[in-house]
Design a protein around this motif. Sequence first.
Motif, PDB file in Angstrom:
ATOM      1  N   LEU A  44       0.823  -1.203   0.000  1.00 37.74           N
ATOM      2  CA  LEU A  44       0.000   0.000   0.000  1.00 37.74           C
ATOM      3  C   LEU A  44       0.861   1.258   0.000  1.00 37.74           C
ATOM      4  O   LEU A  44       0.491   2.276  -0.602  1.00 37.74           O
ATOM      5  N   PHE A  45       2.040   1.179   0.629  1.00 42.56           N
ATOM      6  CA  PHE A  45       2.882   2.363   0.721  1.00 42.56           C
ATOM      7  C   PHE A  45       3.373   2.817  -0.654  1.00 42.56           C
ATOM      8  O   PHE A  45       3.566   4.010  -0.882  1.00 42.56           O
ATOM      9  N   ASN A  46       3.555   1.873  -1.576  1.00 44.95           N
ATOM     10  CA  ASN A  46       4.046   2.246  -2.908  1.00 44.95           C
ATOM     11  C   ASN A  46       3.006   3.061  -3.680  1.00 44.95           C
ATOM     12  O   ASN A  46       3.339   4.042  -4.347  1.00 44.95           O
ATOM     13  N   ILE A  47       1.763   2.651  -3.610  1.00 46.36           N
ATOM     14  CA  ILE A  47       0.741   3.363  -4.383  1.00 46.36           C
ATOM     15  C   ILE A  47       0.288   4.637  -3.660  1.00 46.36           C
ATOM     16  O   ILE A  47      -0.378   5.483  -4.263  1.00 46.36           O
ATOM     17  N   LEU A  48       0.656   4.787  -2.375  1.00 46.60           N
ATOM     18  CA  LEU A  48       0.360   6.032  -1.673  1.00 46.60           C
ATOM     19  C   LEU A  48       1.301   7.167  -2.078  1.00 46.60           C
ATOM     20  O   LEU A  48       1.041   8.329  -1.756  1.00 46.60           O
TER      21      LEU A  48
END
Length: 539
Positions: free
Chosen positions: A409-413
Amino acid sequence: MVAEVRRTRDGEQDEHELEEAGEAARAKKQKLDGNELTTTTANTTLSTGTLLPNFEYDDDDEKEATKALEHQGETDEEEEEEERLRVVHRRNTEVRRDCPYLDTVNRQVLDFDFEKFCSVSLSNLNVYACLVCGKYFQGRGRKSHAYTHSLEAGHHVFINLQSEKVYCLPDGYEVNDPSLEDIRFVLNPRVTRDQVLVLDKSKQWARALDGSDYLPGMVGLNNIKETDFMNSTIQSLMRVTPLRDFFLIPANYENYKSPLVARFGELTRKIWHARNFKGQVSPHEFLQAVMVASKKRFRIGVQSDPVDFISWLLNTLHTDLGGTKKPYSSIIYKCFQGELEVMKEVQKGHMEKSQSEENFDSNAKKAKSSATVKEEISKMPFLMLGLDLPPPPLFQDVMEKNIIPQVPLFNILKKFDGETVTEVVRPQQARLRYRVTRLPKCLILHMRRFTKNNFFVEKNPTLVNFPVKNLELKDYIPLPTPKDGEKLRSKYDLIANLVHDGKPGEGSYRVFVQRKSEEQCAEGPFQHIFKLLMRSKFY
């Protein structure tokens, strides 16, 4: 002489009064004949079998009172007073506790989730529910459908769906018995403010009439022909504590005359009610209100996108609750509204034409192109954030199966870190950068899984890995510095997760929700894009 004149005038006056009395008697006789003719005609009409137009739907003997008022001209003052007293007596309905038919009440067949319409006349005015068979009928007067049903079927106990009063028909008296309170609570669930405060702490399970156990707030919603997208969305919103607490108390929104707001509040109370007869709730009345408010954009029998539905629902509830464009102007904005800073770069190209001095041909020209970049910075409120998934691989692995990628999730945030560029072509070609300037109490993240082209809809199967608790956003995206005396609240827990199963355009939706009282996650076939609903740990 004077006396004789007076007697003559008195005699003439008496004759004149006798003539007026005779004319009044003849008029009265004609009026009575007309009434008899009308009655005869009405009886003839009734004998042909057309009973429906002549049914009465009054709660009491208002028709008889009206007839008494029509014949006031035919009676003297004493008769009028007696008739008035009789009407007043009829209006004072007798209240009794010793009804001999209370043992015929069948709670197994009672279902108050459907629209309150008479099963015969299809009217929603003055509707009663038969507590023996569960059917709805209009009125309780002597020629009403409820009165007729009590005579034909032998069912005698009825409850007014509006006033919650219970009557025994055909006798017509009101029944006031404590054993009927549970039916009133199911018809119109009530929650006090003290009970609202302990909802998330209560671990007590309730028991339905069929013996099944259920946890208030975790009841299922009936799937009324491809309405799983609505049900999953409703189950997710029920986990948002401020929103739930607001709609559990009808006094918070009783001044707003919106059917959608009223139905949403009623559905919220039914889901969190601890004295239901069943372990599931039918959202039929709420779906009908949605169909009317959305002008059949969302309707029963047609599958829709939950993202479109929750976006429409939140904005409509905000408007119906008197919300404006100002922050915190409604409970919807207090829970879900955040703010983005959008930096937009628009590239505009133009041609500068110049004539070369070294060109000896006077007609020769050379075009030199140059470009300018225009940058705009604006603030934009949001109710949910859309996240872009990486494209799926086009190749297969050694086992000749499609590779399903995974992404944290951190990558697409990173889309909202203020540096990552997002290119768009509509309404014009531009480069956008986003930065979060204000976080909401409840954050809705939407993964764009479906892409549509001119030929088909494609679903991105990429898996997204995300934490269930303690998601600290300030570690992954820059956040504004809080003001003096304020604390930055950027830590979130997952409270709901909507998923789609099946092929694009088909399949179903289901939801995973948090059971806060037990700190567990429950899966719904609560009746069945990909969306996360996260709640701040500090509200």
